[in-house]
Design a protein around this motif. Structure first.
Motif, PDB file in Angstrom:
ATOM      1  N   UNK A   1      43.482 -18.480  39.604  1.00  0.00           N
ATOM      2  CA  UNK A   1      43.851 -17.521  40.661  1.00  0.00           C
ATOM      3  C   UNK A   1      42.953 -16.284  40.624  1.00  0.00           C
ATOM      4  N   UNK A   2      42.616 -15.815  39.440  1.00  0.00           N
ATOM      5  CA  UNK A   2      41.738 -14.653  39.312  1.00  0.00           C
ATOM      6  C   UNK A   2      40.328 -14.982  39.807  1.00  0.00           C
ATOM      7  N   UNK A   3      39.771 -16.102  39.350  1.00  0.00           N
ATOM      8  CA  UNK A   3      38.425 -16.485  39.763  1.00  0.00           C
ATOM      9  C   UNK A   3      38.365 -16.737  41.267  1.00  0.00           C
ATOM     10  N   UNK A   4      39.376 -17.409  41.811  1.00  0.00           N
ATOM     11  CA  UNK A   4      39.392 -17.710  43.245  1.00  0.00           C
ATOM     12  C   UNK A   4      39.413 -16.420  44.063  1.00  0.00           C
TER      13      UNK A   4
ATOM     14  N   UNK B   1      34.738 -11.129  50.246  1.00  0.00           N
ATOM     15  CA  UNK B   1      33.573 -11.029  51.107  1.00  0.00           C
ATOM     16  C   UNK B   1      33.074 -12.374  51.605  1.00  0.00           C
ATOM     17  N   UNK B   2      33.732 -13.434  51.198  1.00  0.00           N
ATOM     18  CA  UNK B   2      33.345 -14.780  51.616  1.00  0.00           C
ATOM     19  C   UNK B   2      34.393 -15.378  52.533  1.00  0.00           C
ATOM     20  N   UNK B   3      34.539 -16.701  52.478  1.00  0.00           N
ATOM     21  CA  UNK B   3      35.496 -17.385  53.351  1.00  0.00           C
ATOM     22  C   UNK B   3      36.231 -18.470  52.560  1.00  0.00           C
ATOM     23  N   UNK B   4      37.546 -18.420  52.604  1.00  0.00           N
ATOM     24  CA  UNK B   4      38.366 -19.456  51.971  1.00  0.00           C
ATOM     25  C   UNK B   4      38.371 -20.672  52.896  1.00  0.00           C
TER      26      UNK B   4
ATOM     27  N   UNK C   1      46.157 -24.684  46.081  1.00  0.00           N
ATOM     28  CA  UNK C   1      47.394 -25.423  46.325  1.00  0.00           C
ATOM     29  C   UNK C   1      47.539 -26.507  45.265  1.00  0.00           C
ATOM     30  N   UNK C   2      48.720 -27.071  45.171  1.00  0.00           N
ATOM     31  CA  UNK C   2      48.952 -28.181  44.262  1.00  0.00           C
ATOM     32  C   UNK C   2      48.494 -29.457  44.959  1.00  0.00           C
ATOM     33  N   UNK C   3      47.462 -30.096  44.433  1.00  0.00           N
ATOM     34  CA  UNK C   3      46.883 -31.277  45.072  1.00  0.00           C
ATOM     35  C   UNK C   3      47.703 -32.527  44.772  1.00  0.00           C
ATOM     36  N   UNK C   4      47.453 -33.571  45.546  1.00  0.00           N
ATOM     37  CA  UNK C   4      48.172 -34.823  45.339  1.00  0.00           C
ATOM     38  C   UNK C   4      47.799 -35.479  44.014  1.00  0.00           C
ATOM     39  N   UNK C   5      46.649 -35.122  43.442  1.00  0.00           N
ATOM     40  CA  UNK C   5      46.243 -35.702  42.155  1.00  0.00           C
ATOM     41  C   UNK C   5      46.732 -34.881  40.964  1.00  0.00           C
ATOM     42  N   UNK C   6      47.513 -33.822  41.247  1.00  0.00           N
ATOM     43  CA  UNK C   6      48.187 -33.091  40.188  1.00  0.00           C
ATOM     44  C   UNK C   6      47.517 -31.817  39.712  1.00  0.00           C
ATOM     45  N   UNK C   7      46.399 -31.443  40.303  1.00  0.00           N
ATOM     46  CA  UNK C   7      45.682 -30.226  39.901  1.00  0.00           C
ATOM     47  C   UNK C   7      45.910 -29.109  40.907  1.00  0.00           C
ATOM     48  N   UNK C   8      45.807 -27.877  40.433  1.00  0.00           N
ATOM     49  CA  UNK C   8      45.702 -26.742  41.341  1.00  0.00           C
ATOM     50  C   UNK C   8      44.258 -26.752  41.822  1.00  0.00           C
ATOM     51  N   UNK C   9      44.052 -26.656  43.139  1.00  0.00           N
ATOM     52  CA  UNK C   9      42.725 -26.872  43.707  1.00  0.00           C
ATOM     53  C   UNK C   9      42.527 -25.992  44.929  1.00  0.00           C
ATOM     54  N   UNK C  10      41.290 -25.503  45.119  1.00  0.00           N
ATOM     55  CA  UNK C  10      40.937 -24.749  46.313  1.00  0.00           C
ATOM     56  C   UNK C  10      39.435 -24.736  46.521  1.00  0.00           C
ATOM     57  N   UNK C  11      39.004 -24.401  47.744  1.00  0.00           N
ATOM     58  CA  UNK C  11      37.588 -24.367  48.087  1.00  0.00           C
ATOM     59  C   UNK C  11      37.264 -23.071  48.821  1.00  0.00           C
TER      60      UNK C  11
ATOM     61  N   UNK D   1      37.335 -24.973  43.000  1.00  0.00           N
ATOM     62  CA  UNK D   1      37.971 -24.549  41.753  1.00  0.00           C
ATOM     63  C   UNK D   1      39.141 -25.490  41.485  1.00  0.00           C
ATOM     64  N   UNK D   2      39.291 -25.871  40.224  1.00  0.00           N
ATOM     65  CA  UNK D   2      40.351 -26.796  39.862  1.00  0.00           C
ATOM     66  C   UNK D   2      40.922 -26.444  38.491  1.00  0.00           C
TER      67      UNK D   2
END
Length: 137
Positions: free
Chosen positions: A94-97, A103-106, A111-121, A132-133
């Motif tokens: 969460x901190x790194x994300x 200044x960028x774009x999410x 979110x909690x992915x279907x494969x069981x990891x917290x994931x975002x782009x 990030x995972x």
């Protein structure tokens, strides 16, 4: 030594700014060498001297990434490379994300992915694509 693959990012005169940003986001130790501080200085224009020949960001003894301004006007940003950051905790992802998306774009919120990891782009303010995972053990 363990085999590892590290990204080497190229910036057109913005390497110091970008690598300092990544250090602020991720922590670690940043090493920077300007062209003017290298044996190449005699072969380059005086204007090129302030550009970064080589930089590296290391965290907890692990090389995270390297960067340079040496590509110059030949740089063509694209979407063929994505930096995938495997985080070690919920707090860290969460901190790194948050830091990297400033200044960028999410592209995809954490979110909690279907494969069981917290994931975002995201795409950072330098146009770099990140995934990030974090997977709890």
């Amino acid at each position: 030594m363990t085999t590892q693959l590290n990204p080497y990012l190229n910036f057109n005169g913005r390497c110091r700014e970008a690598m300092t940003f990544y250090q602020q986001c991720l922590g670690g130790e940043l090493a920077i060498q300007k062209i003017a501080e290298s044996p190449m200085a005699a072969q380059m224009s005086s204007e090129a001297g302030a550009n970064i020949l080589h930089s590296s960001l290391t965290r907890n003894g692990v090389l995270l990434m390297m960067g340079s301004d040496m590509m110059g006007a030949g740089l063509r940003p694209g979407n063929s490379i994505v930096l995938c950051l495997h985080c070690s905790s919920d707090e860290e992802i969460y901190r790194f994300f948050s830091n990297l998306s400033a200044g960028g774009q999410v592209k995809m919120p954490l979110h909690q992915s279907f494969w069981g990891s917290t994931y975002g782009e995201l795409t950072d303010k330098f146009g770099m694509l990140w995934m990030l995972t974090f997977t709890k053990n």
